[in-house]
Write an enzyme that holds these catalytic residues in place. Structure first.
Site, PDB file in Angstrom:
ATOM      1  N   LYS A  15     -13.078  -0.813   6.304  1.00 44.54           N
ATOM      2  CA  LYS A  15     -13.663  -1.574   5.200  1.00 44.54           C
ATOM      3  C   LYS A  15     -14.707  -2.577   5.659  1.00 44.54           C
ATOM      4  CE  LYS A  15      -9.712  -0.787   4.226  1.00 44.54           C
ATOM      5  NZ  LYS A  15      -8.779   0.331   4.489  1.00 44.54           N
ATOM      6  N   TRP A  61       0.872  -1.189   0.000  1.00 42.54           N
ATOM      7  CA  TRP A  61       0.000   0.000   0.000  1.00 42.54           C
ATOM      8  C   TRP A  61       0.906   1.236   0.000  1.00 42.54           C
ATOM      9  CZ3 TRP A  61      -1.858   2.672   4.926  1.00 42.54           C
ATOM     10  CH2 TRP A  61      -2.771   3.693   4.619  1.00 42.54           C
ATOM     11  N   ASP A  99      -0.617  -5.919   9.372  1.00 36.37           N
ATOM     12  CA  ASP A  99      -1.573  -4.875   9.010  1.00 36.37           C
ATOM     13  C   ASP A  99      -2.838  -5.593   8.555  1.00 36.37           C
ATOM     14  OD1 ASP A  99      -3.114  -2.882   7.962  1.00 36.37           O
ATOM     15  OD2 ASP A  99      -1.558  -2.018   6.673  1.00 36.37           O
TER      16      ASP A  99
HETATM   17  N1  PLA Z   1      -3.494  -0.683   5.423  1.00 35.80           N
HETATM   18  C1  PLA Z   1      -3.782  -1.039   4.178  1.00 35.80           C
HETATM   19  C2  PLA Z   1      -3.111  -2.234   3.600  1.00 35.80           C
HETATM   20  C3  PLA Z   1      -4.709  -0.304   3.435  1.00 35.80           C
HETATM   21  O1  PLA Z   1      -4.984  -0.672   2.183  1.00 35.80           O
HETATM   22  C4  PLA Z   1      -5.334   0.818   4.009  1.00 35.80           C
HETATM   23  C5  PLA Z   1      -6.317   1.649   3.239  1.00 35.80           C
HETATM   24  C6  PLA Z   1      -5.013   1.132   5.328  1.00 35.80           C
HETATM   25  C7  PLA Z   1      -4.080   0.357   6.012  1.00 35.80           C
HETATM   26  C8  PLA Z   1      -5.591   2.292   6.064  1.00 35.80           C
HETATM   27  O2  PLA Z   1      -6.920   2.441   6.061  1.00 35.80           O
HETATM   28  P1  PLA Z   1      -7.655   3.194   7.258  1.00 35.80           P
HETATM   29  O3  PLA Z   1      -6.724   4.213   7.782  1.00 35.80           O
HETATM   30  O4  PLA Z   1      -8.889   3.750   6.682  1.00 35.80           O
HETATM   31  O5  PLA Z   1      -7.925   2.137   8.256  1.00 35.80           O
HETATM   32  N2  PLA Z   1      -6.181   1.728   1.861  1.00 35.80           N
HETATM   33  C9  PLA Z   1      -7.175   2.370   1.005  1.00 35.80           C
HETATM   34  C10 PLA Z   1      -7.442   3.816   1.377  1.00 35.80           C
HETATM   35  C11 PLA Z   1      -8.494   1.622   1.099  1.00 35.80           C
HETATM   36  C12 PLA Z   1      -6.259   4.734   1.433  1.00 35.80           C
HETATM   37  O6  PLA Z   1      -5.373   4.713   0.553  1.00 35.80           O
HETATM   38  O7  PLA Z   1      -6.234   5.505   2.420  1.00 35.80           O
HETATM   39  C13 PLA Z   1      -6.681   2.258  -0.446  1.00 35.80           C
HETATM   40  O8  PLA Z   1      -7.408   2.673  -1.349  1.00 35.80           O
HETATM   41  O9  PLA Z   1      -5.587   1.712  -0.651  1.00 35.80           O
END
Ligand code: PLA
Length: 427
Positions: free
Chosen positions: A276, A159, A240
């Site tokens: 989510k 991510w 995570d």
């Molecule tokens: N960890 C991972 C692997 C994630 O994909 C995301 C969110 C988070 C943590 C953190 O989300 P939260 O803070 O809302 O709990 N990823 C998203 C959103 C869904 C983003 O980029 O913020 C994404 O589109 O990758």
């Protein structure tokens, strides 16, 4: 003032920015004159671009936020019901403790580690409420740095936000092999090789399930091998867990990796997000926890988390914690949650099948079977940067530059449009 200047002057980029700032301040008189426009966020920034697009068939499959089959945000009915109950309870609006709502934390940990976990029963698992996954990651990064860690390993790819979160915590981010783009599969042998080379004590971030962005998870046998290796190498596993329930539709099944590690006797850390699975994106609700060698050790670590939290944001918000607690402490609402979470996962899987078959119907020469092999919120399409740009510029379809498509934004109505656009840019 002097300290800030010295900090700024430490790096050459800092030096340049500082002297630019001084000269622009002198000419315009404003202290903000030298601030450059920052780039849009590679994920969330897509929403801004999409909003500005007035093409009627535009599609956004960027941020991983669940949509129903007509493309609308979805509030789980169990969450609505919990809010009703909360409204009639006339709850106060006092500050939470630094560690958040203890009832929520207890329920969140049971949700993640399992009620029957021996480590839970021995009170060796302790945690705090977190500002969702992102906030928990940041607190953990900061705490690790304060306690001597210099670096953290993350999968390649991961991510996108993991990298600035840990860099801003003062850690160097190192990558371990994870994905083989040439055949859209897990690069397990290289992963094992990289783990063997990690220095003892290194923190290593693992996606508990539904790996973002690849949608490829290790099998249970591979997790077992990793568990043994991580123990042998004396590494610190940090899970995570952002998609518990989104991979299989069942939150217990999706926690199998973590539960296996705990059973194997690891001392570890985990960050959980309820964005989510509970659809509580904007409520910023999550938990950060550790499994210690004993209760006292775990409590000492939590006390250090509180030392990071208090000067950072003091204490977390109440509403999301109350929603999750209300659902998870009520047998009927808990069952409703399970059904509704499974329903979201099922719709995503139906869309995976639909997207693949619609792509195959275009007469494409590329293989698209990875779309149905992958799990969770995303399809890692394999589209190149140029193809992604064409998707946006020609077809008004917004996905991230790495070719990641949020399957949650694919609907019965737009799936053929997306498939035809993918074919058009990739043929
Ligand atoms: N960890 C991972 C692997 C994630 O994909 C995301 C969110 C988070 C943590 C953190 O989300 P939260 O803070 O809302 O709990 N990823 C998203 C959103 C869904 C983003 O980029 O913020 C994404 O589109 O990758």
């Amino acid at each position: 003032m002097q300290t800030v200047s010295r900090l700024l002057l430490r790096s050459s980029a800092g030096k340049q920015a500082f002297s630019r700032s001084i000269s622009r301040c002198k000419s315009s008189g404003s202290p903000w004159a030298a601030y450059e426009m920052a780039p849009l966020d590679p994920i969330i920034g897509l929403n801004e671009q999409y909003q500005k697009d007035d093409f009627p068939q535009k599609v956004i499959v960027g941020v991983g936020a669940y949509r129903d089959d007509v493309g609308k945000p979805y509030v789980l009915p169990c969450v609505r019901e919990a809010e009703q109950k909360m409204m009639y309870a006339h709850l106060d609006m006092e500050y939470s403790g630094i560690a958040g709502d203890p009832t929520f934390v207890d329920l969140a940990l049971k949700f993640g580690y399992g009620e029957d976990s021996d480590a839970m029963k021995e009170n060796r698992i302790q945690g705090v409420q977190a500002l969702s996954g992102t906030g928990g990651l940041r607190v953990m990064g900061e705490m690790l740095r304060k306690h001597g860690h210099k670096h953290i390993y993350v999968p390649n790819p991961t991510w996108g936000n993991h990298i600035p979160i840990f860099t801003n915590s003062g850690l160097e981010v190192k990558k371990y092999s994870y994905y083989d783009a040439s055949n859209s599969s897990l690069a397990f042998d290289n992963m094992v090789k990289d783990f063997k080379e990690m220095p003892e004590g290194s923190a290593v971030l693992l996606h508990a399930c539904a790996h973002n962005p690849t949608g490829m998870d290790p099998t249970l046998e591979q997790w077992k091998q990793l568990s043994e290796l991580i123990k042998k190498q004396k590494l610190l596993p940090f899970f995570d867990c952002a998609y518990q329930g989104f991979a299989s539709g069942n939150h217990a099944t999706d926690a199998a990796s973590i539960r296996m590690f705990v059973e194997d006797g690891h001392t570890l850390a985990m960050v959980q997000s309820f964005s989510k699975n509970f659809g509580l994106y904007g409520h910023r609700i999550g938990a950060l926890s550790v499994v210690g060698a004993d209760e006292d050790e775990a409590k000492r670590v939590v006390s250090q988390m509180k030392m990071v939290i208090r000067p950072m944001y003091s204490n977390p918000p109440r509403h999301g914690a109350r929603i999750v607690s209300t659902v998870l402490s009520d047998p009927k609402l808990s069952q409703d949650f399970k059904d509704q979470c499974a329903g979201m996962a099922e719709r995503i899987n139906t869309m995976r099948i639909a997207l693949r078959s619609s792509l195959e119907a275009t007469g494409t020469s590329r293989p698209w079977d990875h779309i149905t092999k992958q799990i969770g919120m995303f399809a890692f399409s394999g589209l190149t940067k140029e193809e992604v740009t064409n998707m946006r510029d020609i077809h008004h379809i917004y996905c991230t530059m790495d070719g990641r498509i949020s399957m949650a934004g694919v609907t019965s109505d737009n799936v053929d449009y997306i498939a035809n656009a993918i074919h058009d840019v990739s043929k």
